[in-house]
Every structure is written in structure tokens, then in C-alpha cells.
Design a protein around this motif. Structure first.
Motif, PDB file in Angstrom:
ATOM      1  N   LEU A 264       7.041  -0.720  -1.833  1.00  0.00           N
ATOM      2  CA  LEU A 264       7.374  -1.726  -3.038  1.00  0.00           C
ATOM      3  C   LEU A 264       6.337  -2.572  -2.248  1.00  0.00           C
ATOM      4  O   LEU A 264       5.472  -1.986  -1.774  1.00  0.00           O
ATOM      5  N   ASN A 265       5.734  -3.014  -3.320  1.00  0.00           N
ATOM      6  CA  ASN A 265       4.891  -4.357  -4.020  1.00  0.00           C
ATOM      7  C   ASN A 265       3.294  -4.289  -3.337  1.00  0.00           C
ATOM      8  O   ASN A 265       2.605  -4.175  -2.925  1.00  0.00           O
ATOM      9  N   ILE A 266       3.376  -3.232  -4.259  1.00  0.00           N
ATOM     10  CA  ILE A 266       1.911  -2.700  -4.655  1.00  0.00           C
ATOM     11  C   ILE A 266       1.461  -2.787  -5.297  1.00  0.00           C
ATOM     12  O   ILE A 266       2.093  -3.184  -6.083  1.00  0.00           O
ATOM     13  N   PRO A 267       0.025  -3.805  -5.233  1.00  0.00           N
ATOM     14  CA  PRO A 267      -0.220  -4.622  -5.500  1.00  0.00           C
ATOM     15  C   PRO A 267      -0.550  -4.030  -7.547  1.00  0.00           C
ATOM     16  O   PRO A 267      -1.217  -2.554  -7.141  1.00  0.00           O
ATOM     17  N   ALA A 268      -0.781  -4.886  -8.480  1.00  0.00           N
ATOM     18  CA  ALA A 268      -1.345  -4.211  -9.312  1.00  0.00           C
ATOM     19  C   ALA A 268      -2.776  -3.882 -10.062  1.00  0.00           C
ATOM     20  O   ALA A 268      -2.844  -2.795 -10.394  1.00  0.00           O
ATOM     21  N   ASN A 269      -3.118  -3.973  -9.292  1.00  0.00           N
ATOM     22  CA  ASN A 269      -5.077  -3.281  -9.090  1.00  0.00           C
ATOM     23  C   ASN A 269      -5.184  -2.417  -8.430  1.00  0.00           C
ATOM     24  O   ASN A 269      -6.233  -2.043  -8.794  1.00  0.00           O
ATOM     25  N   VAL A 270      -3.974  -1.626  -7.599  1.00  0.00           N
ATOM     26  CA  VAL A 270      -4.393  -0.767  -6.623  1.00  0.00           C
ATOM     27  C   VAL A 270      -3.324   0.391  -7.388  1.00  0.00           C
ATOM     28  O   VAL A 270      -1.948   0.293  -8.569  1.00  0.00           O
ATOM     29  N   THR A 271      -4.693   1.520  -7.761  1.00  0.00           N
ATOM     30  CA  THR A 271      -3.549   2.501  -8.723  1.00  0.00           C
ATOM     31  C   THR A 271      -3.712   4.366  -8.510  1.00  0.00           C
ATOM     32  O   THR A 271      -4.197   5.044  -9.120  1.00  0.00           O
ATOM     33  N   SER A 272      -4.204   4.238  -6.667  1.00  0.00           N
ATOM     34  CA  SER A 272      -4.271   5.587  -6.068  1.00  0.00           C
ATOM     35  C   SER A 272      -3.764   5.109  -4.642  1.00  0.00           C
ATOM     36  O   SER A 272      -4.493   4.058  -3.797  1.00  0.00           O
ATOM     37  N   LEU A 273      -3.602   6.047  -3.908  1.00  0.00           N
ATOM     38  CA  LEU A 273      -2.887   6.019  -2.943  1.00  0.00           C
ATOM     39  C   LEU A 273      -3.317   7.406  -2.137  1.00  0.00           C
ATOM     40  O   LEU A 273      -3.419   8.743  -2.167  1.00  0.00           O
ATOM     41  N   ALA A 274      -4.644   7.163  -0.839  1.00  0.00           N
ATOM     42  CA  ALA A 274      -4.743   7.812  -0.159  1.00  0.00           C
ATOM     43  C   ALA A 274      -4.227   9.136   0.498  1.00  0.00           C
ATOM     44  O   ALA A 274      -3.055   8.888   0.578  1.00  0.00           O
ATOM     45  N   GLU A 275      -4.114  10.037   0.885  1.00  0.00           N
ATOM     46  CA  GLU A 275      -2.982  11.585   1.418  1.00  0.00           C
ATOM     47  C   GLU A 275      -2.958  10.848   3.118  1.00  0.00           C
ATOM     48  O   GLU A 275      -4.081  10.504   3.501  1.00  0.00           O
ATOM     49  N   GLY A 276      -2.337  10.675   3.561  1.00  0.00           N
ATOM     50  CA  GLY A 276      -1.759  10.287   4.384  1.00  0.00           C
ATOM     51  C   GLY A 276      -1.001   8.316   4.798  1.00  0.00           C
ATOM     52  O   GLY A 276      -1.106   7.851   6.078  1.00  0.00           O
ATOM     53  N   ALA A 277      -1.272   8.015   3.650  1.00  0.00           N
ATOM     54  CA  ALA A 277      -1.563   6.586   3.298  1.00  0.00           C
ATOM     55  C   ALA A 277      -0.386   5.896   3.866  1.00  0.00           C
ATOM     56  O   ALA A 277       0.418   4.909   4.153  1.00  0.00           O
ATOM     57  N   GLY A 278       1.025   7.111   4.087  1.00  0.00           N
ATOM     58  CA  GLY A 278       2.128   6.742   4.137  1.00  0.00           C
ATOM     59  C   GLY A 278       3.083   7.121   5.270  1.00  0.00           C
ATOM     60  O   GLY A 278       3.520   7.218   6.200  1.00  0.00           O
TER      61      GLY A 278
END
Length: 176
Positions: free
Chosen positions: A82-96
């Protein structure tokens, strides 16, 4: 493959784009997105995700990974952020990864159905047939969802109903 995806009762909202370099929509989840913890030959790495075209007014994002085909009622939650900022539009592999060191500041991981805050890879029971792993990005009209880290993924439906502006979805498949 029997059950619908999570939150099938959400209001009708616009779809936006979601891609992954980790797997193609409808494709088989590769080993990094399978579970090592649950002995499915994987690495428990969340997939790389990129999204675009979210509706105007988006103030944050949430991401979930859900297996509606898991045995028992209610499916299985593999990841919720949750709460990923609106200016973020991608997550790297392994971010979780457990503890979320690669997540953007302010993002919060909820406990998955394996009992920890992080991504748990695909691990359907052997011989149970193909399972769908539905990755959904929700565009929300609030910067933070109430409840935050104390929320449970299955309980997010009421918050999403009140705050969702759009959704983007990819589905991976895996069986063993």
C-alpha cells in the motif's frame, strides 16, 4: 481454475497499462517468482512491474498478488503493498523482499497468507492443476489508505471500493 479474482465487486473503473519484464500476461511464472520457502523451486522474488496511464487524480497506488485457485475458501494472498507514491510507476524485480528495502519511501507491505510482510512466490499444491497469480495495481484517490500496516489483504476490498480510480492487471500461471 475456478474462482474469480479478488474484489470482483469493485466499482467499474477505467483500466490502465501494466507490463512486466519478469513474465508475460497469461504466461508461466518463471523460477524467480515461484516460492523457495514453500519448496516450489523458486526464489520468492516479486516480479518487475511497470504501469502507465493511471486516471487523473491518482494520489497513490497499491499492488496485490492473489491466487484465487488455492484450496479452501478465500484464495491465497501472496503480496500486498500500500501507499506507493503517485510519482512511482514501476517496481524492480525483488522489491517485495521481506522488510521492503527496495520499495519507495512510505510504501507498506502487509502480511501475506504465509505470515510475513513481503512477497511469497507461487507454490500450488503438487497435482492441483494450474493456478492463476493475479497481479493488480490499484490507482487510488488518497495518499495513504486507513489501516495501513495493520490491514489484512483480504480486508482491503472496502477501502478499495471507496478509493479506487482505476486498475491494471496481469496474470501469471504455474502448476506443479
Amino acid at each position: 481454475m475456478t474462482s474469480p479474482g479478488p474484489f470482483s465487486n469493485l466499482p467499474d473503473v477505467p483500466a490502465f497499462g501494466l507490463t512486466s519484464r519478469s513474465f508475460e500476461d497469461g504466461g508461466i511464472l518463471p523460477p524467480p517468482q515461484r516460492s523457495g520457502r514453500m519448496h516450489a523451486g523458486g526464489a520468492d522474488e516479486s516480479p518487475q512491474l511497470s504501469w502507465s496511464g493511471a486516471p487523473d487524480g491518482t494520489r497513490s497506488y497499491a499492488v496485490t498478488v492473489f491466487d484465487p485457485d488455492a484450496p479452501g475458501a478465500g484464495g491465497f494472498w501472496h503480496w500486498a503493498v500500500l501507499n506507493i507514491p503517485a510519482n512511482v510507476t514501476s517496481l524492480a524485480e525483488g522489491a517485495g523482499a521481506e522488510g521492503g528495502p527496495q520499495l519507495p519511501p512510505g510504501a507498506v507491505q502487509l502480511k501475506n497468507d504465509g505470515g510475513f510482510r513481503g512477497y511469497l512466490g507461487a507454490a500450488p499444491p503438487p497435482g492441483h492443476g494450474p493456478h492463476r497469480y493475479i497481479v493488480t495495481v490499484y490507482a487510488l484517490d488518497v495518499e495513504e489508505l486507513p489501516g495501513g500496516a495493520g490491514a489484512k489483504p483480504a480486508g482491503l476490498g472496502s477501502e478499495f471500493t471507496r478509493h479506487v480510480l482505476g486498475t491494471a492487471t496481469l496474470t501469471g500461471v504455474f502448476q506443479r
